[in-house]
Design an enzyme around this catalytic site. Structure first.
Site, PDB file in Angstrom:
ATOM      1  N   ASP A 211       0.781  -1.273  -0.043  1.00 26.75           N
ATOM      2  CA  ASP A 211      -0.015   0.029   0.026  1.00 26.75           C
ATOM      3  C   ASP A 211       0.947   1.212   0.023  1.00 26.75           C
ATOM      4  O   ASP A 211       1.491   1.612   1.120  1.00 26.75           O
ATOM      5  CB  ASP A 211      -0.830  -0.138   1.273  1.00 26.75           C
TER       6      ASP A 211
ATOM      7  N   ASP B  66     -10.489  -4.875  -1.274  1.00 27.42           N
ATOM      8  CA  ASP B  66      -9.538  -4.227  -0.443  1.00 27.42           C
ATOM      9  C   ASP B  66     -10.142  -3.475   0.655  1.00 27.42           C
ATOM     10  O   ASP B  66     -10.505  -2.464   0.474  1.00 27.42           O
ATOM     11  CB  ASP B  66      -8.324  -3.727  -1.031  1.00 27.42           C
TER      12      ASP B  66
HETATM   13  C1  DX5 Z   1      -6.321   1.123   2.829  1.00 25.18           C
HETATM   14  C2  DX5 Z   1      -5.468  -0.147   2.702  1.00 25.18           C
HETATM   15  C3  DX5 Z   1      -6.127  -1.272   3.595  1.00 25.18           C
HETATM   16  C4  DX5 Z   1      -5.082  -2.303   3.693  1.00 25.18           C
HETATM   17  C5  DX5 Z   1      -5.993  -3.330   4.235  1.00 25.18           C
HETATM   18  O1  DX5 Z   1      -5.705   2.172   2.242  1.00 25.18           O
HETATM   19  O2  DX5 Z   1      -5.426  -0.326   1.300  1.00 25.18           O
HETATM   20  O3  DX5 Z   1      -7.157  -1.551   3.176  1.00 25.18           O
HETATM   21  O4  DX5 Z   1      -4.787  -2.686   2.448  1.00 25.18           O
HETATM   22  O5  DX5 Z   1      -6.521  -3.138   5.306  1.00 25.18           O
HETATM   23  P1  DX5 Z   1      -7.332  -4.160   6.346  1.00 25.18           P
HETATM   24  O6  DX5 Z   1      -7.295  -5.621   5.727  1.00 25.18           O
HETATM   25  O7  DX5 Z   1      -6.612  -4.226   7.615  1.00 25.18           O
HETATM   26  O8  DX5 Z   1      -8.728  -3.533   6.254  1.00 25.18           O
END
Ligand code: DX5
Length: 223
Positions: free
Chosen positions: A37, A175
């Site tokens: 990310d 995601d």
């Molecule tokens: C948000 C990020 C999150 C990350 C995953 O900007 O992209 O979504 O990848 O986060 P979790 O799985 O912890 O919600």
């Protein structure tokens, strides 16, 4: 023909002081690829990985890398993240003045172009560039941080995107807030690539169990 389910960890919750080891552990746990990310502190409030950090991890694992560019003006950075070893580069529709040109450029650089849609962005955007993308990422949180709550109202949009790309060589990825309680809804709506961060790292039975459990839940929901 439904596309195979892929489980993709976000390394946002990982221990950054041991990022190489963390990626090796994820590979051993059976993930299909690893998502970085990338955040610039402008498009989203958080600040994370530069290309050199990703390049330093690249030689230690075999699995493909994807860069989720949560940055303004991503055109400036495309080449660097491809050179760092990211086979997939995902840009946000909301960050691109000339999205069609940016996606085409990612392909020209030899990477798979990915298109990410924030919760407020309609699925319709995809239909104008669906010949250019190998992946559409439907955000199920507002980007910037891990550990947020899954936005279930995105499920109709997941289905809309899946219908637009049906028959094309294009994954539907989700995601944000993906875990044991939410993965089935996303998969049933049409997602075949599930990105998870906190839920994977939170599993008391460890990464191997977390990856296998998410995959099993997604596979049974997608049939
Ligand atoms: C948000 C990020 C999150 C990350 C995953 O900007 O992209 O979504 O990848 O986060 P979790 O799985 O912890 O919600």
């Amino acid at each position: 023909m439904p596309r195979p389910i892929s489980i993709v960890p976000s390394v946002l919750p990982a221990d950054f002081s041991r990022l190489g080891d963390e990626c090796m552990n994820l590979e051993k746990a059976g993930v299909d690829r690893i998502q970085f990310d990338v955040m610039d502190g402008v498009f989203v409030p958080n600040l994370t990985f530069g290309p050199d950090v990703i390049a330093s991890v690249r030689p230690h694992v075999e699995v493909p890398f994807e860069a989720h560019l949560m940055v303004v003006e991503p055109d400036r950075l495309l080449e660097r993240y491809v050179e760092a070893g990211c086979g997939i580069v995902i840009v946000h529709a909301e960050a691109c003045t000339h999205l069609h040109r940016t996606l085409a450029r990612i392909g020209d650089l030899g990477a798979t172009p990915g298109l990410a849609l924030n919760p407020h962005t309609p699925a319709e955007v995809v239909s104008q560039v669906c010949d250019l993308v190998g992946l559409v990422l439907v955000m199920t949180v507002n980007p910037g941080f891990g550990g947020q709550e899954y936005i279930a109202t995105m499920e109709p949009k997941i289905a809309e995107v899946a219908a637009i790309v049906d028959g094309r060589d294009c994954d539907v990825e989700v995601d944000g807030g993906i875990g044991p309680a939410t993965v089935a809804g996303a998969a049933a709506a049409g997602a075949n690539v599930l990105v998870s961060g906190s839920a994977l790292y939170r599993d008391p039975e460890g990464l191997d169990h977390a990856v296998a459990d998410l995959r099993a839940r997604a596979e049974s929901a997608s049939h």
